[in-house]
Design an enzyme around this catalytic site. Sequence first.
Site, PDB file in Angstrom:
ATOM      1  N   GLU A  42      13.688 -16.163  -0.533  1.00 25.15           N
ATOM      2  CA  GLU A  42      14.180 -17.013   0.410  1.00 25.15           C
ATOM      3  C   GLU A  42      13.258 -18.465   0.425  1.00 25.15           C
ATOM      4  O   GLU A  42      13.591 -19.469   0.922  1.00 25.15           O
ATOM      5  CB  GLU A  42      14.061 -16.694   1.848  1.00 25.15           C
ATOM      6  CG  GLU A  42      15.216 -15.741   2.279  1.00 25.15           C
ATOM      7  CD  GLU A  42      14.960 -14.917   3.402  1.00 25.15           C
ATOM      8  OE1 GLU A  42      14.126 -15.453   4.468  1.00 25.15           O
ATOM      9  OE2 GLU A  42      15.687 -14.038   3.865  1.00 25.15           O
ATOM     10  N   ASP A  56       0.714  -1.272  -0.094  1.00 26.87           N
ATOM     11  CA  ASP A  56       0.108   0.007  -0.027  1.00 26.87           C
ATOM     12  C   ASP A  56       0.936   1.226  -0.031  1.00 26.87           C
ATOM     13  O   ASP A  56       1.927   1.440   0.672  1.00 26.87           O
ATOM     14  CB  ASP A  56      -0.934   0.091   1.249  1.00 26.87           C
ATOM     15  CG  ASP A  56      -1.966   1.186   1.285  1.00 26.87           C
ATOM     16  OD1 ASP A  56      -2.877   1.233   0.495  1.00 26.87           O
ATOM     17  OD2 ASP A  56      -1.719   2.153   1.950  1.00 26.87           O
TER      18      ASP A  56
HETATM   19  C1  GLC Z   1      -4.024   3.264  -0.590  1.00 23.15           C
HETATM   20  C2  GLC Z   1      -5.330   2.431  -0.436  1.00 23.15           C
HETATM   21  C3  GLC Z   1      -6.391   3.316   0.085  1.00 23.15           C
HETATM   22  C4  GLC Z   1      -6.009   3.824   1.419  1.00 23.15           C
HETATM   23  C5  GLC Z   1      -4.628   4.489   1.368  1.00 23.15           C
HETATM   24  C6  GLC Z   1      -4.187   4.564   2.758  1.00 23.15           C
HETATM   25  O1  GLC Z   1      -4.208   4.068  -1.480  1.00 23.15           O
HETATM   26  O2  GLC Z   1      -5.587   1.808  -1.579  1.00 23.15           O
HETATM   27  O3  GLC Z   1      -7.464   2.747   0.170  1.00 23.15           O
HETATM   28  O4  GLC Z   1      -7.128   4.867   1.817  1.00 23.15           O
HETATM   29  O5  GLC Z   1      -3.625   3.713   0.769  1.00 23.15           O
HETATM   30  O6  GLC Z   1      -3.796   3.642   3.219  1.00 23.15           O
END
Ligand code: GLC
Length: 521
Positions: free
Chosen positions: A240, A199
Amino acid sequence: MSHQWWRQAAIYQVYPRSFADADGDGIGDLAGVRARLGHLRDLGIDAIWFSPWYPSPMADAGYDVADYRDIDPTFGTLDEARELITEAHQLGIRSIVDVVPNHCSDQHEWFKEALGARPGDPVRDRFWFRTGRGPLPPNDWQSTFGGPAWTQVPDGEWYLHLFAPEQPDFNWDNPEVRSEFEDILRFWFDLGVDGIRIDSAAMCVKDPELGEIREGEPHPYVDRDGTHEIYRAWRRIAEEYAEPRALIGEVWLADAERFARYLRPDEMHTAFNFDFLGCPWDAKALRKVIDDTLASHAVVGAPSTWVLSNHDVTRHVTRYGRADTAFDFALRGARHGRPTDLALGTRRARAAALLTTSLPGSVYVYQGEELGLPEVEDLSDEVRDDPMYTRSGGADPGRDGCRVPLPWSADLTGPSWLPQPPSWAALSVAAQQDHPGSMLTLYRAALAGRRALAGPMTWLEAPADVLAFARPGGFVCVINLSAAAVPLPPHEQVLLSSGSLAEGQLPPDTAVWLRTIDSPA
Ligand code: GLC
Protein backbone atom coordinates in the site's frame (compact mmCIF):
# COMPACT_ATOMS: atom_id res chain seq x y z
CA MET A 1 14.81 -0.21 -8.88
CA SER A 2 15.37 1.64 -5.61
CA HIS A 3 12.02 0.32 -4.44
CA GLN A 4 13.50 -3.17 -4.75
CA TRP A 5 16.47 -2.28 -2.56
CA TRP A 6 15.99 -5.48 -0.55
CA ARG A 7 17.12 -7.53 -3.55
CA GLN A 8 20.77 -6.64 -3.04
CA ALA A 9 20.95 -4.74 0.23
CA ALA A 10 23.65 -5.08 2.86
CA ILE A 11 21.69 -5.19 6.11
CA TYR A 12 23.32 -4.65 9.49
CA GLN A 13 21.75 -6.18 12.55
CA VAL A 14 21.71 -3.91 15.57
CA TYR A 15 21.04 -5.71 18.82
CA PRO A 16 20.06 -2.59 20.77
CA ARG A 17 21.13 -3.81 24.22
CA SER A 18 24.67 -4.35 23.06
CA PHE A 19 25.36 -1.94 20.22
CA ALA A 20 26.26 1.38 21.82
CA ASP A 21 25.55 2.82 25.25
CA ALA A 22 25.19 6.60 25.39
CA ASP A 23 23.94 7.07 28.96
CA GLY A 24 26.61 4.95 30.64
CA ASP A 25 24.34 2.40 32.33
CA GLY A 26 26.08 -0.49 30.61
CA ILE A 27 23.11 -1.17 28.33
CA GLY A 28 22.93 0.02 24.74
CA ASP A 29 20.32 2.60 23.78
CA LEU A 30 18.91 4.54 20.85
CA ALA A 31 21.00 7.60 21.67
CA GLY A 32 24.00 5.26 21.33
CA VAL A 33 22.84 4.11 17.90
CA ARG A 34 22.30 7.70 16.80
CA ALA A 35 25.78 8.62 17.97
CA ARG A 36 27.25 5.75 15.97
CA LEU A 37 25.37 6.15 12.71
CA GLY A 38 28.61 7.44 11.22
CA HIS A 39 30.17 4.02 11.84
CA LEU A 40 27.37 2.39 9.88
CA ARG A 41 27.56 4.92 7.07
CA ASP A 42 31.33 4.41 6.79
CA LEU A 43 30.83 0.67 6.88
CA GLY A 44 28.67 1.04 3.80
CA ILE A 45 25.45 -0.70 4.75
CA ASP A 46 22.04 -0.04 3.20
CA ALA A 47 19.76 -0.85 6.09
CA ILE A 48 19.68 -1.54 9.82
CA TRP A 49 17.59 -4.32 11.28
CA PHE A 50 16.82 -3.47 14.89
CA SER A 51 16.28 -6.48 17.15
CA PRO A 52 13.29 -5.76 19.44
CA TRP A 53 13.37 -2.38 21.13
CA TYR A 54 9.86 -2.46 22.59
CA PRO A 55 8.87 -2.25 26.25
CA SER A 56 9.70 -5.66 27.63
CA PRO A 57 10.45 -7.38 30.93
CA MET A 58 13.41 -8.86 28.97
CA ALA A 59 12.65 -12.48 29.85
CA ASP A 60 14.02 -13.27 26.37
CA ALA A 61 16.06 -10.13 25.74
CA GLY A 62 13.14 -8.20 24.28
CA TYR A 63 11.62 -11.03 22.22
CA ASP A 64 8.95 -10.92 24.92
CA VAL A 65 7.09 -7.80 23.84
CA ALA A 66 4.79 -6.01 26.29
CA ASP A 67 3.78 -3.20 23.91
CA TYR A 68 4.35 -3.38 20.16
CA ARG A 69 3.92 0.36 19.64
CA ASP A 70 6.50 1.87 21.96
CA ILE A 71 10.17 1.79 22.94
CA ASP A 72 11.54 0.31 26.15
CA PRO A 73 12.60 3.16 28.48
CA THR A 74 16.02 1.53 28.86
CA PHE A 75 16.55 2.18 25.17
CA GLY A 76 14.83 5.57 24.85
CA THR A 77 11.55 6.94 23.57
CA LEU A 78 9.37 6.64 20.52
CA ASP A 79 10.38 10.17 19.53
CA GLU A 80 14.02 9.11 19.59
CA ALA A 81 13.18 6.12 17.41
CA ARG A 82 11.47 8.45 14.97
CA GLU A 83 14.48 10.74 14.91
CA LEU A 84 16.84 7.81 14.53
CA ILE A 85 14.87 6.54 11.53
CA THR A 86 14.93 10.01 9.97
CA GLU A 87 18.64 10.53 10.61
CA ALA A 88 19.45 7.13 9.17
CA HIS A 89 17.40 7.96 6.07
CA GLN A 90 19.39 11.15 5.66
CA LEU A 91 22.50 8.96 5.47
CA GLY A 92 20.86 6.68 2.93
CA ILE A 93 20.27 3.93 5.51
CA ARG A 94 16.89 2.23 5.76
CA SER A 95 15.37 0.79 8.96
CA ILE A 96 13.82 -2.59 9.61
CA VAL A 97 12.01 -3.37 12.86
CA ASP A 98 11.62 -6.78 14.40
CA VAL A 99 8.00 -7.91 14.65
CA VAL A 100 7.31 -10.84 16.98
CA PRO A 101 3.95 -12.35 16.00
CA ASN A 102 4.14 -15.82 17.53
CA HIS A 103 4.03 -14.70 21.13
CA CYS A 104 4.10 -11.63 23.35
CA SER A 105 5.20 -11.01 26.92
CA ASP A 106 3.19 -12.20 29.88
CA GLN A 107 3.12 -8.48 30.75
CA HIS A 108 1.27 -7.59 27.52
CA GLU A 109 -2.14 -6.03 28.27
CA TRP A 110 -3.97 -8.79 26.44
CA PHE A 111 -2.31 -11.52 28.44
CA LYS A 112 -2.89 -9.75 31.74
CA GLU A 113 -6.53 -9.40 30.73
CA ALA A 114 -6.68 -13.09 29.84
CA LEU A 115 -5.23 -14.08 33.20
CA GLY A 116 -7.77 -11.93 34.99
CA ALA A 117 -10.66 -13.51 33.06
CA ARG A 118 -12.44 -16.79 33.70
CA PRO A 119 -11.95 -19.92 31.63
CA GLY A 120 -14.04 -19.65 28.48
CA ASP A 121 -13.91 -15.84 28.36
CA PRO A 122 -13.29 -14.62 24.78
CA VAL A 123 -10.21 -12.65 25.89
CA ARG A 124 -8.52 -15.97 26.63
CA ASP A 125 -9.13 -17.03 23.05
CA ARG A 126 -6.39 -14.63 21.88
CA PHE A 127 -4.00 -17.19 23.37
CA TRP A 128 -4.02 -20.95 23.78
CA PHE A 129 -5.72 -21.70 27.09
CA ARG A 130 -6.73 -25.32 27.58
CA THR A 131 -7.60 -27.75 30.33
CA GLY A 132 -4.99 -30.37 31.11
CA ARG A 133 -5.09 -34.14 30.99
CA GLY A 134 -5.71 -34.69 34.68
CA PRO A 135 -2.63 -33.32 36.39
CA LEU A 136 -0.75 -33.22 33.09
CA PRO A 137 -0.52 -30.40 30.55
CA PRO A 138 -2.86 -30.54 27.51
CA ASN A 139 -0.22 -32.31 25.42
CA ASP A 140 3.47 -33.18 25.40
CA TRP A 141 4.78 -30.31 23.29
CA GLN A 142 8.13 -29.07 24.56
CA SER A 143 9.33 -25.49 24.74
CA THR A 144 12.20 -24.57 22.40
CA PHE A 145 14.00 -23.37 25.51
CA GLY A 146 13.47 -26.64 27.38
CA GLY A 147 10.70 -27.99 29.58
CA PRO A 148 7.01 -28.32 28.80
CA ALA A 149 5.42 -25.78 26.44
CA TRP A 150 2.55 -25.28 28.89
CA THR A 151 2.21 -23.43 32.17
CA GLN A 152 -0.75 -23.81 34.51
CA VAL A 153 -2.59 -20.77 35.87
CA PRO A 154 -4.29 -20.69 39.31
CA ASP A 155 -7.76 -21.60 37.98
CA GLY A 156 -6.34 -24.84 36.59
CA GLU A 157 -6.14 -24.03 32.86
CA TRP A 158 -2.85 -24.15 31.02
CA TYR A 159 -1.50 -21.73 28.43
CA LEU A 160 0.84 -22.53 25.56
CA HIS A 161 4.32 -21.03 25.18
CA LEU A 162 6.61 -22.52 22.57
CA PHE A 163 9.41 -20.45 24.11
CA ALA A 164 9.71 -19.26 27.73
CA PRO A 165 6.67 -19.27 30.09
CA GLU A 166 6.91 -15.46 29.96
CA GLN A 167 6.14 -15.66 26.21
CA PRO A 168 2.53 -16.83 25.74
CA ASP A 169 1.70 -17.86 22.16
CA PHE A 170 -0.97 -15.93 20.29
CA ASN A 171 -3.87 -17.79 18.75
CA TRP A 172 -3.71 -16.85 15.07
CA ASP A 173 -7.10 -18.41 14.44
CA ASN A 174 -8.55 -15.46 16.32
CA PRO A 175 -9.35 -12.57 13.93
CA GLU A 176 -8.53 -10.01 16.64
CA VAL A 177 -4.92 -11.23 16.64
CA ARG A 178 -4.74 -10.82 12.89
CA SER A 179 -6.15 -7.33 12.83
CA GLU A 180 -4.02 -6.25 15.78
CA PHE A 181 -0.82 -7.22 13.95
CA GLU A 182 -1.95 -5.64 10.72
CA ASP A 183 -2.43 -2.46 12.69
CA ILE A 184 1.02 -2.81 14.31
CA LEU A 185 2.55 -3.14 10.86
CA ARG A 186 0.82 0.04 9.70
CA PHE A 187 1.97 1.82 12.85
CA TRP A 188 5.65 1.21 12.05
CA PHE A 189 5.30 1.61 8.30
CA ASP A 190 3.56 4.95 8.84
CA LEU A 191 6.35 5.96 11.18
CA GLY A 192 8.79 5.50 8.32
CA VAL A 193 10.34 2.08 8.71
CA ASP A 194 11.22 0.41 5.44
CA GLY A 195 10.63 -3.17 6.39
CA ILE A 196 10.08 -5.74 9.09
CA ARG A 197 11.93 -8.81 10.22
CA ILE A 198 9.38 -11.44 11.19
CA ASP A 199 10.37 -13.45 14.24
CA SER A 200 9.74 -17.21 14.34
CA ALA A 201 7.64 -16.68 11.24
CA ALA A 202 6.75 -20.30 10.50
CA MET A 203 5.39 -21.08 13.96
CA CYS A 204 2.32 -18.86 14.29
CA VAL A 205 -0.38 -21.25 13.14
CA LYS A 206 -1.11 -24.28 15.31
CA ASP A 207 -3.06 -27.46 14.85
CA PRO A 208 -6.35 -26.62 16.64
CA GLU A 209 -6.47 -30.24 17.82
CA LEU A 210 -3.05 -29.75 19.41
CA GLY A 211 -1.95 -33.09 18.01
CA GLU A 212 1.43 -34.60 18.84
CA ILE A 213 4.42 -34.38 16.49
CA ARG A 214 4.27 -37.46 14.25
CA GLU A 215 6.71 -38.48 11.54
CA GLY A 216 5.18 -38.14 8.07
CA GLU A 217 2.33 -35.89 9.22
CA PRO A 218 2.13 -32.09 9.06
CA HIS A 219 3.89 -30.64 12.06
CA PRO A 220 1.37 -29.36 14.62
CA TYR A 221 3.01 -25.93 14.89
CA VAL A 222 5.79 -25.51 12.34
CA ASP A 223 5.09 -24.52 8.75
CA ARG A 224 1.35 -25.21 8.74
CA ASP A 225 -0.24 -24.45 5.40
CA GLY A 226 -2.44 -21.79 6.98
CA THR A 227 0.62 -19.68 7.88
CA HIS A 228 0.94 -18.29 4.37
CA GLU A 229 -2.34 -16.40 4.56
CA ILE A 230 -0.90 -14.23 7.35
CA TYR A 231 1.99 -13.06 5.21
CA ARG A 232 -0.14 -12.61 2.12
CA ALA A 233 -2.23 -10.15 4.12
CA TRP A 234 0.94 -8.44 5.36
CA ARG A 235 2.32 -8.21 1.83
CA ARG A 236 -0.85 -6.45 0.74
CA ILE A 237 -0.29 -3.89 3.49
CA ALA A 238 3.38 -3.48 2.55
CA GLU A 239 2.33 -2.82 -1.03
CA GLU A 240 0.00 0.00 0.00
CA TYR A 241 3.00 2.30 0.46
CA ALA A 242 4.51 4.42 -2.30
CA GLU A 243 7.78 2.68 -1.61
CA PRO A 244 6.59 -0.82 -0.69
CA ARG A 245 7.85 -2.03 2.66
CA ALA A 246 9.88 -5.22 2.79
CA LEU A 247 9.01 -8.41 4.69
CA ILE A 248 11.97 -10.49 5.84
CA GLY A 249 11.24 -13.81 7.46
CA GLU A 250 12.96 -15.81 10.12
CA VAL A 251 12.01 -19.19 8.72
CA TRP A 252 14.04 -22.15 9.99
CA LEU A 253 13.00 -25.08 7.77
CA ALA A 254 14.99 -28.04 6.55
CA ASP A 255 12.92 -28.46 3.39
CA ALA A 256 14.06 -25.99 0.70
CA GLU A 257 10.85 -26.29 -1.28
CA ARG A 258 8.69 -25.58 1.77
CA PHE A 259 11.02 -22.69 2.65
CA ALA A 260 10.67 -21.15 -0.80
CA ARG A 261 6.87 -21.11 -0.46
CA TYR A 262 7.28 -18.22 1.99
CA LEU A 263 9.00 -16.24 -0.77
CA ARG A 264 6.30 -16.50 -3.40
CA PRO A 265 5.61 -13.15 -5.08
CA ASP A 266 2.64 -12.38 -2.84
CA GLU A 267 4.33 -13.30 0.46
CA MET A 268 7.65 -12.29 2.02
CA HIS A 269 10.37 -10.57 0.04
CA THR A 270 13.30 -12.43 1.52
CA ALA A 271 14.17 -14.81 4.35
CA PHE A 272 17.35 -15.60 6.23
CA ASN A 273 19.53 -18.31 4.76
CA PHE A 274 20.14 -20.56 7.74
CA ASP A 275 21.44 -23.41 5.59
CA PHE A 276 24.29 -21.16 4.58
CA LEU A 277 24.82 -19.95 8.15
CA GLY A 278 25.01 -23.52 9.45
CA CYS A 279 27.21 -24.82 6.63
CA PRO A 280 30.68 -26.08 7.58
CA TRP A 281 33.79 -24.40 6.19
CA ASP A 282 34.08 -26.91 3.39
CA ALA A 283 34.21 -26.24 -0.35
CA LYS A 284 31.81 -28.97 -1.45
CA ALA A 285 29.28 -28.25 1.26
CA LEU A 286 29.37 -24.50 0.60
CA ARG A 287 29.03 -24.96 -3.12
CA LYS A 288 26.05 -27.23 -2.61
CA VAL A 289 24.33 -24.78 -0.25
CA ILE A 290 24.93 -21.92 -2.66
CA ASP A 291 23.60 -23.94 -5.62
CA ASP A 292 20.58 -25.19 -3.69
CA THR A 293 19.84 -21.68 -2.46
CA LEU A 294 20.01 -20.14 -5.90
CA ALA A 295 17.90 -22.93 -7.39
CA SER A 296 15.16 -22.86 -4.77
CA HIS A 297 14.91 -19.06 -4.84
CA ALA A 298 14.87 -18.91 -8.63
CA VAL A 299 11.66 -20.95 -8.68
CA VAL A 300 9.82 -18.17 -6.84
CA GLY A 301 11.82 -15.25 -8.23
CA ALA A 302 13.11 -14.21 -4.81
CA PRO A 303 16.63 -12.98 -4.09
CA SER A 304 18.78 -15.15 -1.86
CA THR A 305 20.29 -13.89 1.38
CA TRP A 306 23.71 -14.68 2.84
CA VAL A 307 24.06 -14.78 6.59
CA LEU A 308 27.01 -15.88 8.72
CA SER A 309 25.95 -14.87 12.23
CA ASN A 310 23.15 -13.38 14.30
CA HIS A 311 22.14 -12.92 17.92
CA ASP A 312 21.11 -16.57 18.28
CA VAL A 313 24.18 -18.43 17.06
CA THR A 314 27.83 -18.91 17.98
CA ARG A 315 29.87 -16.19 16.29
CA HIS A 316 31.50 -17.54 13.15
CA VAL A 317 35.07 -16.50 14.00
CA THR A 318 34.80 -19.06 16.80
CA ARG A 319 32.93 -21.67 14.77
CA TYR A 320 35.43 -21.52 11.95
CA GLY A 321 38.31 -21.92 14.41
CA ARG A 322 37.07 -25.29 15.67
CA ALA A 323 37.38 -28.80 14.33
CA ASP A 324 33.58 -28.83 13.72
CA THR A 325 32.88 -25.68 11.78
CA ALA A 326 29.15 -26.20 11.21
CA PHE A 327 26.50 -24.58 13.35
CA ASP A 328 23.86 -26.79 14.86
CA PHE A 329 21.65 -25.73 17.77
CA ALA A 330 21.47 -29.29 19.02
CA LEU A 331 25.24 -29.56 19.25
CA ARG A 332 26.00 -26.13 20.55
CA GLY A 333 26.29 -27.21 24.17
CA ALA A 334 28.69 -29.99 23.22
CA ARG A 335 30.88 -27.71 21.13
CA HIS A 336 30.96 -24.81 23.55
CA GLY A 337 34.42 -24.20 24.93
CA ARG A 338 36.04 -26.75 22.62
CA PRO A 339 39.61 -25.88 21.58
CA THR A 340 39.41 -23.00 19.15
CA ASP A 341 42.11 -21.54 16.95
CA LEU A 342 40.93 -17.94 16.75
CA ALA A 343 43.65 -16.96 14.28
CA LEU A 344 42.39 -19.65 11.92
CA GLY A 345 38.76 -18.72 12.58
CA THR A 346 39.55 -15.08 11.84
CA ARG A 347 41.36 -15.95 8.62
CA ARG A 348 38.36 -17.97 7.46
CA ALA A 349 35.93 -15.28 8.59
CA ARG A 350 37.84 -12.78 6.44
CA ALA A 351 37.59 -15.10 3.46
CA ALA A 352 33.91 -15.73 4.20
CA ALA A 353 33.31 -11.97 4.21
CA LEU A 354 34.54 -11.75 0.62
CA LEU A 355 32.42 -14.75 -0.31
CA THR A 356 29.16 -13.49 1.21
CA THR A 357 29.52 -9.94 -0.03
CA SER A 358 30.09 -11.02 -3.62
CA LEU A 359 27.28 -13.55 -3.99
CA PRO A 360 24.13 -12.32 -5.74
CA GLY A 361 21.37 -11.29 -3.35
CA SER A 362 21.35 -9.48 -0.03
CA VAL A 363 23.85 -9.90 2.77
CA TYR A 364 23.49 -9.60 6.54
CA VAL A 365 26.16 -8.37 8.93
CA TYR A 366 25.59 -9.06 12.61
CA GLN A 367 26.97 -6.28 14.79
CA GLY A 368 30.56 -6.99 15.74
CA GLU A 369 31.09 -9.28 12.78
CA GLU A 370 32.80 -6.34 11.08
CA LEU A 371 35.23 -6.29 14.02
CA GLY A 372 35.91 -10.02 13.87
CA LEU A 373 34.57 -10.56 17.39
CA PRO A 374 34.70 -14.14 18.62
CA GLU A 375 32.09 -15.79 20.82
CA VAL A 376 32.70 -15.04 24.51
CA GLU A 377 32.73 -18.53 25.93
CA ASP A 378 33.90 -17.86 29.47
CA LEU A 379 31.06 -15.73 30.84
CA SER A 380 30.41 -16.56 34.46
CA ASP A 381 27.14 -18.26 35.35
CA GLU A 382 26.00 -15.22 37.35
CA VAL A 383 26.02 -12.90 34.35
CA ARG A 384 24.34 -15.28 31.93
CA ASP A 385 20.88 -14.03 31.12
CA ASP A 386 19.54 -16.17 28.29
CA PRO A 387 16.54 -18.41 29.06
CA MET A 388 18.16 -21.06 26.85
CA TYR A 389 20.87 -21.32 29.48
CA THR A 390 18.64 -21.23 32.55
CA ARG A 391 15.90 -23.46 31.18
CA SER A 392 18.33 -26.11 29.98
CA GLY A 393 19.82 -26.27 33.46
CA GLY A 394 23.09 -25.01 32.01
CA ALA A 395 23.37 -27.83 29.44
CA ASP A 396 23.11 -25.23 26.67
CA PRO A 397 25.43 -22.27 27.24
CA GLY A 398 22.79 -20.03 25.69
CA ARG A 399 23.28 -17.09 23.42
CA ASP A 400 24.87 -14.52 25.70
CA GLY A 401 28.33 -15.17 24.27
CA CYS A 402 27.39 -13.54 20.96
CA ARG A 403 25.56 -10.66 22.66
CA VAL A 404 28.43 -9.04 24.58
CA PRO A 405 28.40 -5.25 23.98
CA LEU A 406 30.59 -3.97 21.17
CA PRO A 407 33.99 -2.52 22.07
CA TRP A 408 34.05 1.01 20.70
CA SER A 409 37.30 2.07 22.34
CA ALA A 410 40.27 0.24 23.78
CA ASP A 411 39.20 1.35 27.25
CA LEU A 412 36.87 -1.40 28.39
CA THR A 413 36.57 -0.32 32.01
CA GLY A 414 33.06 1.18 31.70
CA PRO A 415 29.91 -0.67 32.78
CA SER A 416 28.68 -3.38 30.44
CA TRP A 417 25.69 -5.65 31.02
CA LEU A 418 27.85 -8.57 29.91
CA PRO A 419 31.58 -8.12 30.57
CA GLN A 420 33.82 -7.52 27.57
CA PRO A 421 36.97 -9.63 27.52
CA PRO A 422 40.20 -7.57 27.88
CA SER A 423 41.40 -9.03 24.55
CA TRP A 424 38.65 -7.00 22.84
CA ALA A 425 40.65 -3.79 23.31
CA ALA A 426 42.61 -4.77 20.21
CA LEU A 427 39.38 -5.50 18.35
CA SER A 428 37.72 -2.19 19.24
CA VAL A 429 36.45 0.14 16.55
CA ALA A 430 39.06 2.70 17.61
CA ALA A 431 41.87 0.15 17.24
CA GLN A 432 40.69 -1.06 13.83
CA GLN A 433 39.46 2.21 12.37
CA ASP A 434 42.57 3.31 10.53
CA HIS A 435 44.32 -0.02 10.37
CA PRO A 436 44.73 -1.25 6.78
CA GLY A 437 44.86 -4.92 7.79
CA SER A 438 41.87 -4.88 10.13
CA MET A 439 38.61 -6.76 9.74
CA LEU A 440 36.80 -3.41 9.80
CA THR A 441 38.83 -2.13 6.88
CA LEU A 442 38.16 -5.34 4.97
CA TYR A 443 34.39 -5.10 5.56
CA ARG A 444 34.35 -1.48 4.46
CA ALA A 445 36.18 -2.33 1.26
CA ALA A 446 34.02 -5.38 0.57
CA LEU A 447 30.74 -3.56 1.18
CA ALA A 448 31.88 -0.69 -1.03
CA GLY A 449 33.12 -3.05 -3.73
CA ARG A 450 29.95 -5.10 -3.88
CA ARG A 451 28.00 -2.06 -5.03
CA ALA A 452 29.56 -2.50 -8.45
CA LEU A 453 28.31 -6.10 -8.71
CA ALA A 454 25.13 -7.05 -10.50
CA GLY A 455 23.83 -10.03 -12.37
CA PRO A 456 24.14 -13.75 -11.81
CA MET A 457 27.15 -15.76 -10.69
CA THR A 458 28.81 -18.50 -12.72
CA TRP A 459 31.08 -21.15 -11.24
CA LEU A 460 34.54 -21.35 -12.77
CA GLU A 461 36.79 -24.34 -12.94
CA ALA A 462 39.09 -24.48 -9.96
CA PRO A 463 41.46 -26.87 -8.17
CA ALA A 464 40.01 -29.27 -5.58
CA ASP A 465 38.55 -27.50 -2.55
CA VAL A 466 38.82 -24.12 -4.19
CA LEU A 467 35.68 -22.18 -5.08
CA ALA A 468 35.79 -19.70 -7.93
CA PHE A 469 32.94 -17.81 -9.52
CA ALA A 470 32.43 -14.91 -11.85
CA ARG A 471 29.95 -12.06 -11.96
CA PRO A 472 29.33 -10.05 -15.12
CA GLY A 473 31.84 -7.35 -15.97
CA GLY A 474 35.02 -9.30 -15.36
CA PHE A 475 34.65 -9.87 -11.63
CA VAL A 476 35.99 -13.11 -10.15
CA CYS A 477 36.01 -14.31 -6.54
CA VAL A 478 38.27 -17.20 -5.56
CA ILE A 479 38.20 -18.83 -2.12
CA ASN A 480 40.81 -21.38 -1.18
CA LEU A 481 39.42 -23.90 1.30
CA SER A 482 42.17 -26.43 0.62
CA ALA A 483 45.24 -27.00 2.77
CA ALA A 484 47.75 -25.74 0.20
CA ALA A 485 48.34 -22.48 -1.63
CA VAL A 486 47.02 -22.40 -5.19
CA PRO A 487 48.02 -20.16 -8.09
CA LEU A 488 45.71 -17.24 -8.85
CA PRO A 489 43.86 -17.52 -12.15
CA PRO A 490 44.86 -15.07 -14.89
CA HIS A 491 43.73 -11.57 -13.98
CA GLU A 492 44.26 -7.91 -14.69
CA GLN A 493 44.01 -6.64 -11.18
CA VAL A 494 43.62 -7.78 -7.60
CA LEU A 495 40.65 -5.82 -6.26
CA LEU A 496 40.66 -7.08 -2.71
CA SER A 497 42.09 -9.97 -0.77
CA SER A 498 41.36 -11.34 2.67
CA GLY A 499 45.04 -12.15 3.30
CA SER A 500 48.42 -11.51 1.79
CA LEU A 501 49.09 -13.06 -1.59
CA ALA A 502 52.65 -14.27 -1.91
CA GLU A 503 54.01 -14.61 -5.45
CA GLY A 504 50.71 -14.92 -7.22
CA GLN A 505 49.54 -17.64 -4.84
CA LEU A 506 46.30 -17.75 -2.88
CA PRO A 507 47.08 -19.21 0.57
CA PRO A 508 44.72 -21.62 2.36
CA ASP A 509 41.60 -20.08 3.95
CA THR A 510 42.00 -16.94 1.92
CA ALA A 511 39.76 -15.28 -0.65
CA VAL A 512 40.47 -12.78 -3.37
CA TRP A 513 38.47 -10.55 -5.70
CA LEU A 514 39.99 -10.19 -9.15
CA ARG A 515 39.27 -8.19 -12.24
CA THR A 516 39.81 -10.44 -15.21
CA ILE A 517 40.18 -9.87 -18.89
CA ASP A 518 36.49 -10.06 -19.67
CA SER A 519 35.11 -10.63 -23.09
CA PRO A 520 32.77 -7.68 -23.71
CA ALA A 521 29.15 -8.71 -23.39
C1 GLC B 1 13.71 -15.95 17.37
C2 GLC B 1 14.71 -14.93 17.87
C3 GLC B 1 15.25 -15.42 19.19
C4 GLC B 1 14.11 -15.55 20.17
C5 GLC B 1 13.01 -16.44 19.61
C6 GLC B 1 11.74 -16.27 20.39
O1 GLC B 1 14.30 -17.16 17.06
O2 GLC B 1 15.69 -14.72 16.94
O3 GLC B 1 16.24 -14.58 19.70
O4 GLC B 1 14.56 -16.09 21.38
O5 GLC B 1 12.67 -16.11 18.29
O6 GLC B 1 11.20 -15.00 20.14
